[in-house]
Each structure stands twice: as structure tokens, then as C-alpha cells.
Design a protein around this motif. Structure first.
Motif, mmCIF file in Angstrom:
data_model
loop_
_atom_site.group_PDB
_atom_site.id
_atom_site.type_symbol
_atom_site.label_atom_id
_atom_site.label_comp_id
_atom_site.label_asym_id
_atom_site.label_seq_id
_atom_site.Cartn_x
_atom_site.Cartn_y
_atom_site.Cartn_z
ATOM 1 N N GLY A 86 43.340 -4.757 38.961
ATOM 2 C CA GLY A 86 44.470 -3.907 38.635
ATOM 3 C C GLY A 86 45.638 -4.082 39.584
ATOM 4 O O GLY A 86 46.782 -4.224 39.159
ATOM 5 N N ILE A 87 45.361 -4.089 40.865
ATOM 6 C CA ILE A 87 46.445 -4.190 41.848
ATOM 7 C C ILE A 87 47.110 -5.567 41.803
ATOM 8 O O ILE A 87 48.294 -5.701 42.070
ATOM 9 N N LYS A 88 46.363 -6.586 41.424
ATOM 10 C CA LYS A 88 46.950 -7.934 41.323
ATOM 11 C C LYS A 88 47.948 -8.035 40.172
ATOM 12 O O LYS A 88 48.783 -8.936 40.150
ATOM 13 N N ARG A 89 47.885 -7.100 39.233
ATOM 14 C CA ARG A 89 48.829 -7.097 38.105
ATOM 15 C C ARG A 89 50.141 -6.401 38.452
ATOM 16 O O ARG A 89 51.104 -6.472 37.697
ATOM 17 N N ILE A 90 50.181 -5.730 39.580
ATOM 18 C CA ILE A 90 51.388 -5.010 39.998
ATOM 19 C C ILE A 90 52.347 -5.999 40.675
ATOM 20 O O ILE A 90 51.925 -6.777 41.531
ATOM 21 N N PRO A 91 53.622 -5.952 40.321
ATOM 22 C CA PRO A 91 54.587 -6.876 40.939
ATOM 23 C C PRO A 91 54.722 -6.644 42.447
ATOM 24 O O PRO A 91 54.580 -5.518 42.926
ATOM 25 N N ALA A 92 54.989 -7.697 43.178
ATOM 26 C CA ALA A 92 55.196 -7.615 44.623
ATOM 27 C C ALA A 92 56.400 -6.733 44.933
ATOM 28 O O ALA A 92 57.352 -6.659 44.144
ATOM 29 N N ASP A 93 56.339 -6.073 46.074
ATOM 30 C CA ASP A 93 57.463 -5.264 46.578
ATOM 31 C C ASP A 93 57.963 -4.240 45.555
ATOM 32 O O ASP A 93 59.162 -4.052 45.390
ATOM 33 N N SER A 94 57.041 -3.556 44.873
ATOM 34 C CA SER A 94 57.450 -2.630 43.814
ATOM 35 C C SER A 94 56.933 -1.204 43.989
ATOM 36 O O SER A 94 57.287 -0.320 43.212
ATOM 37 N N VAL A 95 56.139 -0.944 45.018
ATOM 38 C CA VAL A 95 55.504 0.366 45.173
ATOM 39 C C VAL A 95 56.037 1.053 46.428
ATOM 40 O O VAL A 95 56.135 0.434 47.488
ATOM 41 N N ASP A 96 56.373 2.344 46.283
ATOM 42 C CA ASP A 96 56.874 3.115 47.422
ATOM 43 C C ASP A 96 55.752 3.703 48.276
ATOM 44 O O ASP A 96 55.861 3.777 49.497
ATOM 45 N N LEU A 97 54.671 4.164 47.640
ATOM 46 C CA LEU A 97 53.626 4.878 48.362
ATOM 47 C C LEU A 97 52.270 4.639 47.714
ATOM 48 O O LEU A 97 52.135 4.725 46.496
ATOM 49 N N ILE A 98 51.286 4.359 48.546
ATOM 50 C CA ILE A 98 49.892 4.260 48.103
ATOM 51 C C ILE A 98 49.115 5.338 48.847
ATOM 52 O O ILE A 98 49.188 5.424 50.073
ATOM 53 N N ILE A 99 48.389 6.173 48.110
ATOM 54 C CA ILE A 99 47.507 7.180 48.690
ATOM 55 C C ILE A 99 46.108 6.859 48.216
ATOM 56 O O ILE A 99 45.863 6.743 47.016
ATOM 57 N N THR A 100 45.177 6.688 49.150
ATOM 58 C CA THR A 100 43.832 6.253 48.774
ATOM 59 C C THR A 100 42.767 6.856 49.683
ATOM 60 O O THR A 100 43.031 7.203 50.833
ATOM 61 N N ASP A 101 41.565 6.945 49.156
ATOM 62 C CA ASP A 101 40.396 7.399 49.905
ATOM 63 C C ASP A 101 39.231 6.485 49.540
ATOM 64 O O ASP A 101 38.394 6.831 48.710
#
Length: 90
Positions: A7-22
């Protein structure tokens, strides 16, 4: 777990402001991974997380104390780590 990386590999580079994960203990819920596998899995998705984050983006990673040193090591090699957020006990 492979779905996360796919899933994350399908997201374009330099396109996300914030990742919240546990991610703490995720692979251990079904006894699928050894600790070494867990480390590598986290390294792989964190590298992808860095790729998709904007230059001004941030990652907020929640973990328990047991894995905090592993994540501290991984994060320091991939990101610029700023101060921790620590909550008081109730």
C-alpha cells in the motif's frame, strides 16, 4: 503485513504531511516473525514512510518501552529525530 508495504509503495513520493502509527507487536500477534524479521519489516516500511513524507512532513510513532530502543535506532538512521513525547502515569 505485506499489505502495508504494498500500500505505501503506491503512494507518490513527497506527498504526505503526517504519518501516525503504532506498529508495536503487530507481527507477533500470529507468531509469524522472529525479532530479526520484525526489525527488518519495520526498517522496510520506515524507509517507504520517509520516501512518501514531504520535506516538511512528520512521523508520529507510538511504541511500548520494550521496542523503543529498536525504533530509536531505526528512526535515527532514516529521519531527523526530535524530542520525545512522554505522558505521565495516571
Amino acid at each position: 503485513l505485506t499489505g502495508c508495504l504494498k500500500g505505501i509503495k503506491r503512494i507518490p513520493a513527497d506527498s504526505v504531511d503526517l504519518i501516525i502509527t503504532d506498529p508495536t507487536g503487530v507481527p507477533f500477534t500470529d507468531n509469524q516473525f522472529r525479532l530479526e524479521d520484525y526489525y527488518q519489516w519495520n526498517k522496510n516500511w520506515l524507509i517507504e514512510a520517509r520516501r512518501v513524507l514531504k520535506e516538511t512532513g512528520s512521523i508520529y510513532l507510538m511504541t511500548n518501552w520494550q521496542y523503543s530502543s529498536m525504533f530509536h535506532s531505526l528512526l535515527n538512521n532514516i529521519f531527523k529525530v526530535k524530542p520525545f513525547i512522554i505522558e505521565r502515569l495516571l
